[in-house]
Design a protein around this motif. Structure first.
Motif, PDB file in Angstrom:
ATOM      1  N   GLN A   1     -25.124   3.849 -22.178  1.00 59.16           N
ATOM      2  CA  GLN A   1     -24.297   3.846 -23.388  1.00 59.16           C
ATOM      3  C   GLN A   1     -23.662   2.480 -23.621  1.00 59.16           C
ATOM      4  O   GLN A   1     -23.667   1.965 -24.741  1.00 59.16           O
TER       5      GLN A   1
ATOM      6  N   ASP B   1     -25.953   7.231 -17.046  1.00 60.45           N
ATOM      7  CA  ASP B   1     -25.844   7.523 -18.467  1.00 60.45           C
ATOM      8  C   ASP B   1     -24.796   6.620 -19.116  1.00 60.45           C
ATOM      9  O   ASP B   1     -25.010   6.074 -20.201  1.00 60.45           O
ATOM     10  N   ARG B   2     -23.678   6.440 -18.446  1.00 61.01           N
ATOM     11  CA  ARG B   2     -22.610   5.575 -18.966  1.00 61.01           C
ATOM     12  C   ARG B   2     -23.076   4.124 -19.083  1.00 61.01           C
ATOM     13  O   ARG B   2     -22.778   3.436 -20.055  1.00 61.01           O
TER      14      ARG B   2
END
Length: 64
Positions: free
Chosen positions: A48, A44-45
């Motif tokens: 982003q 997820d990071r």
């Protein structure tokens, strides 16, 4: 891509990826809790960071 690398904290002591080759994901510890949650958070990071720089999560992972 250098700015992307600065945003990631690289764990120099992480286990190499090669043990996963041919390893069943259902039983490998990387795909079990609590590591699974950590891996999903990392994915997820990466997404982003990639979005902020106009790249995909996969491109950020490769650049890392």
């Amino acid at each position: 891509m250098a700015s992307i690398r600065r945003e990631l904290r690289i764990d120099r002591n992480a286990a190499p990826v090669w043990p996963l080759i041919g390893a069943p994901r259902r039983t490998h510890e990387w795909f079990q809790e609590p590591q699974l949650t950590k891996n999903l958070a990392l994915a997820d990071r990466l997404g982003q960071i990639g979005k902020r720089h106009g790249h995909s999560a996969a491109e950020v992972a490769i650049a890392w």
